[in-house]
Scaffold this active site. Structure first.
Site, mmCIF file in Angstrom:
data_model
loop_
_atom_site.group_PDB
_atom_site.id
_atom_site.type_symbol
_atom_site.label_atom_id
_atom_site.label_comp_id
_atom_site.label_asym_id
_atom_site.label_seq_id
_atom_site.Cartn_x
_atom_site.Cartn_y
_atom_site.Cartn_z
ATOM 1 N N SER A 183 0.713 -1.019 -0.107
ATOM 2 C CA SER A 183 0.016 0.010 -0.065
ATOM 3 C C SER A 183 0.815 1.288 -0.027
ATOM 4 O O SER A 183 0.301 2.552 -0.483
ATOM 5 C CB SER A 183 -1.108 0.063 1.319
ATOM 6 O OG SER A 183 -0.144 0.003 2.241
ATOM 7 N N HIS A 211 -5.709 -4.291 -1.301
ATOM 8 C CA HIS A 211 -5.546 -3.236 -2.313
ATOM 9 C C HIS A 211 -5.478 -3.637 -3.799
ATOM 10 O O HIS A 211 -5.601 -2.701 -4.786
ATOM 11 C CB HIS A 211 -4.270 -2.413 -1.977
ATOM 12 C CG HIS A 211 -4.352 -1.543 -0.879
ATOM 13 N ND1 HIS A 211 -4.863 -0.366 -0.763
ATOM 14 C CD2 HIS A 211 -3.962 -1.808 0.645
ATOM 15 C CE1 HIS A 211 -4.898 0.223 0.144
ATOM 16 N NE2 HIS A 211 -4.203 -0.703 1.279
ATOM 17 N N LYS A 242 -12.719 -1.468 0.720
ATOM 18 C CA LYS A 242 -12.005 -0.825 0.027
ATOM 19 C C LYS A 242 -12.486 -0.382 -1.378
ATOM 20 O O LYS A 242 -13.766 0.060 -1.502
ATOM 21 C CB LYS A 242 -10.420 -1.064 -0.070
ATOM 22 C CG LYS A 242 -9.546 -0.875 1.311
ATOM 23 C CD LYS A 242 -8.170 -1.466 1.247
ATOM 24 C CE LYS A 242 -7.642 -0.990 2.467
ATOM 25 N NZ LYS A 242 -6.998 -2.087 3.119
#
Ligand SMILES: *Cc1c(COP(=O)(O)O)cnc(C)c1O
Length: 396
Positions: A183, A211, A242
């Site tokens: 990240s 991610h 996310k």
């Protein structure tokens, strides 16, 4: 008696502030999105959310959440194995498995819990966990909760991983664990090479797709799509918090015996509440949207290529990225904070990161792109970076 510890905490808090490491929270007064308002009354463009597909306030997900509320109620008041499993939970688990090309899925309250509860049920002191040095805190905590032998290899360093795999031949079973996208840099784990090494040294593979899911790969199926190894990774963990709508919720998906054992023995699953129907209903709708089209991925990939290209043209030093994360390298901690503050004055909300979040001398501003960004948003951001970059001497 709350006395001495109060003094101690006050002192430690003062130290954190003095070191400039105190985390203040900016207060947003609108829904999450590309364009947000904060409680100072300012309107800013958001470039620091994990809202990669722009789904955090998508009308279809809002409607689906309301539908879930109407048909299945507000809360579950139970863990899954007592009376906390609705038809919706089973449907969502099946849709996640379909999305990743895996055999079965188990839901958690968050991916932090998925990672915290994945190792201990399946590995013992006879086994080995071989973990990337930049793996997420929740993986590190999960490893700590398990008695398996621990090995750590340098970030995405395949020679080092091979060394550790050789050492770990002493153990009964081995598992290689990595984030899909790291990240802070935005680099992708070399899953093709990891997979080859796993075969050569008889190891399982686990990847945390927080991610990368929804983002990486042509249709967003994550790193197994990117490296053409769909169905070959043994364990995938991920989040609904996310790209996938941003509400709450985590999952582990993979080999069916592993998932079945987690349902029996994984402590965050057994001893924590079920996801509420609003979240599960919207999650189902979200995976239906993903099955219909990959338009959002197309837009996100286009936005990222455009932004990274223009920032490099402007003269910024950008870390190589294969995700929607663009690290603008500044190397100086104070500069990263000054630059983020000046960008906010220009209406661009980004965060500067420095040690200990990133290595010493590697301070940066992390920009996160989204399918919610329009070309005008990107241009405004690039122009603001260029203006502030010149003011602060980052650009000539
Ligand atoms: C965000 C994140 C998590 C935690 O996910 P939650 O669902 O928010 O708990 C775990 N692993 C990685 C790599 C993450 O980026």
């Amino acid at each position: 008696m709350y006395g001495k510890i109060k003094d101690q905490l006050q002192k430690e808090l003062a130290d954190i502030k003095a070191a400039g490491l105190f985390k203040d929270e900016r207060i947003i007064t609108t829904a999450q999105g590309a364009d947000i308002a904060v409680n100072t009354g300012d309107q800013v463009l958001n470039f620091c959310a994990n809202n990669y597909l722009g789904l955090s306030n998508h009308p279809r997900l809002v409607d689906a959440a309301k539908r879930g509320l109407d048909t299945h109620g507000y809360g579950m008041s139970s863990v899954r194995f007592i009376c906390g499993t609705q038809d919706l939970h089973k449907t969502l688990e099946a849709k996640i498995a379909e999305y990743f090309g895996t055999e079965d899925t188990i839901l958690y309250a968050a991916c932090f819990d998925a990672n915290g509860g994945v190792f201990e049920p399946i590995l013992t002191a006879e086994d080995a966990i071989i973990s990337d040095s930049l793996n997420h805190a929740s993986i590190i905590d999960g490893v700590r909760l398990c008695k398996a032998q621990r090995y750590r290899y340098a970030n995405a360093d395949m020679a080092d991983l091979e060394e550790k795999l050789k050492e770990a031949q002493a153990q009964r079973f081995r598992i290689i664990v990595t984030d899909g996208v790291f990240s802070m840099d935005g680099n992708v784990a070399p899953m093709d090479k990891i997979n080859e090494l796993a075969k050569k040294y008889d190891a399982l593979v686990m990847v945390d797709e927080c991610h990368s899911a929804g983002v990486v790969g042509k249709t967003g199926r994550g790193v197994t799509e990117e490296f053409d190894i769909r169905g070959e990774v043994d364990i995938i963990t991920g989040t609904l918090g996310k790209a996938f709508g941003g509400a709450i919720g985590g999952f582990t998906t993979g080999r069916k015996e592993i998932i079945e054992m987690l349902r029996q023995r994984s402590r965050p699953y057994l001893f924590s509440n079920s996801l509420p129907p609003t979240v599960v209903s919207a999650g189902i709708e979200m995976f239906d949207m993903m099955a219909e089209t990959s338009e959002l991925q197309d837009k996100l990939h286009k936005n990222t290529d455009y932004f990274v290209g223009k920032m490099k043209d402007a003269g910024f030093d950008i870390k190589p990225t294969k995700s929607a994360i663009c690290a603008v390298m500044l190397y100086d901690a104070k500069l990263s904070q000054d630059m983020a503050a000046k960008l906010l004055d220009e209406g661009i909300y980004v965060i500067g990161f420095y040690y200990p979040v990133v290595p010493k001398g590697e301070a940066r501003i992390r920009v996160q792109l989204s399918a919610a960004h329009e070309q005008a948003h990107l241009d405004k951001c690039i122009n603001a970076f260029t203006k502030v970059g010149k003011e602060l001497g980052v650009l000539k």
